[in-house]
Scaffold this active site. Structure first.
Site, mmCIF file in Angstrom:
data_model
loop_
_atom_site.group_PDB
_atom_site.id
_atom_site.type_symbol
_atom_site.label_atom_id
_atom_site.label_comp_id
_atom_site.label_asym_id
_atom_site.label_seq_id
_atom_site.Cartn_x
_atom_site.Cartn_y
_atom_site.Cartn_z
ATOM 1 N N GLN A 165 -46.316 -41.101 -41.784
ATOM 2 C CA GLN A 165 -47.151 -40.204 -40.963
ATOM 3 C C GLN A 165 -47.713 -39.037 -41.768
ATOM 4 O OE1 GLN A 165 -48.231 -40.863 -38.013
ATOM 5 N NE2 GLN A 165 -46.868 -42.519 -37.362
ATOM 6 N N SER A 185 -47.868 -46.875 -45.194
ATOM 7 C CA SER A 185 -48.441 -47.984 -44.445
ATOM 8 C C SER A 185 -49.942 -47.756 -44.288
ATOM 9 C CB SER A 185 -47.774 -48.043 -43.072
ATOM 10 O OG SER A 185 -48.295 -49.119 -42.328
ATOM 11 N N ALA A 186 -50.724 -48.838 -44.361
ATOM 12 C CA ALA A 186 -52.187 -48.701 -44.341
ATOM 13 C C ALA A 186 -52.753 -48.398 -42.958
ATOM 14 C CB ALA A 186 -52.825 -49.985 -44.870
ATOM 15 N N HIS A 187 -52.136 -48.968 -41.911
ATOM 16 C CA HIS A 187 -52.829 -48.915 -40.607
ATOM 17 C C HIS A 187 -52.770 -47.558 -39.931
ATOM 18 C CE1 HIS A 187 -49.435 -49.523 -37.566
ATOM 19 N NE2 HIS A 187 -48.811 -49.799 -38.678
ATOM 20 N N THR A 223 -47.448 -64.720 -52.360
ATOM 21 C CA THR A 223 -48.815 -64.392 -52.791
ATOM 22 C C THR A 223 -49.279 -63.124 -52.081
ATOM 23 O OG1 THR A 223 -49.217 -66.728 -53.124
ATOM 24 C CG2 THR A 223 -51.168 -65.317 -52.985
ATOM 25 N N CYS A 308 -44.150 -48.298 -27.829
ATOM 26 C CA CYS A 308 -43.027 -49.233 -27.771
ATOM 27 C C CYS A 308 -43.534 -50.648 -27.911
ATOM 28 C CB CYS A 308 -42.258 -49.097 -26.477
ATOM 29 S SG CYS A 308 -42.822 -47.746 -25.510
HETATM 30 N N1 PLP Z 1 -42.202 -45.264 -40.330
HETATM 31 C C1 PLP Z 1 -42.895 -44.453 -39.515
HETATM 32 C C2 PLP Z 1 -42.625 -42.990 -39.521
HETATM 33 C C3 PLP Z 1 -43.845 -44.990 -38.643
HETATM 34 O O1 PLP Z 1 -44.528 -44.187 -37.826
HETATM 35 C C4 PLP Z 1 -44.069 -46.387 -38.666
HETATM 36 C C5 PLP Z 1 -45.049 -46.995 -37.727
HETATM 37 O O2 PLP Z 1 -44.773 -47.188 -36.577
HETATM 38 C C6 PLP Z 1 -43.333 -47.176 -39.543
HETATM 39 C C7 PLP Z 1 -42.406 -46.595 -40.355
HETATM 40 C C8 PLP Z 1 -43.524 -48.680 -39.604
HETATM 41 O O3 PLP Z 1 -44.727 -48.985 -40.242
HETATM 42 P P1 PLP Z 1 -45.372 -50.454 -40.134
HETATM 43 O O4 PLP Z 1 -46.033 -50.523 -38.818
HETATM 44 O O5 PLP Z 1 -46.329 -50.502 -41.285
HETATM 45 O O6 PLP Z 1 -44.257 -51.421 -40.317
#
Ligand code: PLP
Length: 365
Positions: A165, A185-187, A223, A308
């Site tokens: 975050q 994380s990319a998204h 891969t 959730c």
């Molecule tokens: N850690 C935190 C603080 C997150 O907000 C999230 C996303 O929900 C994750 C880990 C998990 O990331 P991902 O969705 O890429 O597995």
């Protein structure tokens, strides 16, 4: 039809401009990055350019190694894998807390790791790792990571940091933090879902989760997700240093507007340093799922506490760890801004929120 207003960026962000194009280009360049021929080398070049981009974004250029994963859940799981006790803040993401060997450390009422309790626990010995997130996904509260690292390193314990975050919102520097590993994380920054990365200060000590392939320096068999990785790099490229200040300004307006509408609403974690894009708002007497549904009907996407996976609202371990009464925790909404957010979004939200409060209060009266 009412235009949709998306204020759930802590759950995921829509693709940033340019990301889709970069992904389509990577789809066309179909080679396997492990192949030695020209097609393979072209795919390899994309993956390595993306690796540099992610390392640059976390201040890790030339330091340690970075492997691409299927997301931060996998990066956290890989970082924590092994035998023995892992100390973890009570507010960590479930992908950390669910790992074997996790022992929970308390946070204070602001949601920050209790450093005195950490120090006392470290003195008792027996821990092999500390996991502490940079910013919490439900409240936005920033953890005292550098201080926690100092204490842990003093006791010979390495530290894993979940920076999901914080990426694109705070300046991240693995050296300044002293982190031994870090997950992103990319998204959450407008890249695609299903791709993340794990940075390792001492890659030679890492035991891979996925075996049987030489990819990612033998640290993750399989891969590479070349299309996702290209999208991740394109999203990072679009992150601007002005994003954080802009988001913070919007959040200040949002929170001031909320308090003007409902004087008894409470911004959870407001006393602590926070990332600029997340606001957890407790509104006494109106259940969070009722709030989410009412706002959704008005065209606004927000979530109750954490998003959730099951589609139902579970009680939040984060809010409970901060000592919030269940009734207040159950009435807490998470509003989270991102790259596509505008002042108009905030204004629309406040109009719908006022309606919701008025209706809710009438029903409670
Ligand atoms: N850690 C935190 C603080 C997150 O907000 C999230 C996303 O929900 C994750 C880990 C998990 O990331 P991902 O969705 O890429 O597995």
């Amino acid at each position: 039809m009412t235009p949709r207003i998306y204020l759930d960026h802590a759950a995921t962000s829509p693709l940033r401009p340019g990301v889709r194009e970069a992904m389509l280009e990577a789809l066309e360049s179909f080679g396997n990055p492990s192949s030695v021929h020209a097609e393979g080398r072209a795919a390899r070049a994309r993956v390595e350019a993306a690796r540099h981009a992610v390392m640059r974004a976390i201040g890790a250029e030339g330091e340690g190694a970075l492997l691409f994963t299927s997301g931060a859940s996998e990066a956290n799981a890989a970082a924590l894998a092994g035998d023995g006790v892992v100390l973890a803040a009570a507010v960590e993401h479930p992908s950390v807390l669910a790992q074997p060997g996790v022992e929970i450390l308390p946070v204070d009422a602001r949601g920050r790791l209790d450093l005195q309790r950490l120090e006392a626990r470290l003195a008792r010995g027996g821990a092999r790792l500390l996991a502490v997130m940079l910013a919490n996904n439900e409240t936005g509260v920033v953890q005292p990571v550098a201080e926690a690292v100092r204490l842990a390193h003093g006791a010979g314990v390495p530290v894993h940091v979940d920076a999901v975050q914080a990426l694109g919102k705070l300046a991240i520097d693995v050296s300044a933090l002293g982190a031994d590993s870090l997950a992103v994380s990319a998204h959450k920054i407008g890249g695609p879902k299903g791709v993340g990365a794990l940075w390792l200060r001492r890659p030679e000590r890492f035991s891979p989760l996925l075996l049987g392939g030489a990819q990612e320096g033998r640290r993750r068999a399989g891969t590479e997700n070349t299309v996702g990785i290209a999208g991740f790099a394109a999203a990072l490229e679009a992150v601007s240093t002005e994003d954080a200040a802009w988001l913070e300004g919007l959040r200040v307006e949002l929170e001031a507007g909320i308090i003007a509408i409902a004087a008894d609403a409470r911004i959870v974690g407001a006393e602590a340093p926070r990332v600029p894009h997340i606001s957890a708002v407790a509104l006494p007497d109106i259940d969070a799922s009722t709030q989410v549904i009412a706002l959704d009907l008005d065209g606004i996407a927000v979530s109750a506490g954490a998003a959730c996976s099951s589609g139902k609202v579970a009680s939040s371990h984060v809010l409970a760890a901060m000592g919030l009464a269940p009734a207040i925790a159950g009435a807490t909404l998470r509003v989270s801004l991102g790259w596509s957010s505008t002042r108009t979004d905030v204004e629309h939200f406040l109009t719908a929120y006022e309606k919701l409060v008025r209706r809710g209060r009438r029903a409670a009266a």
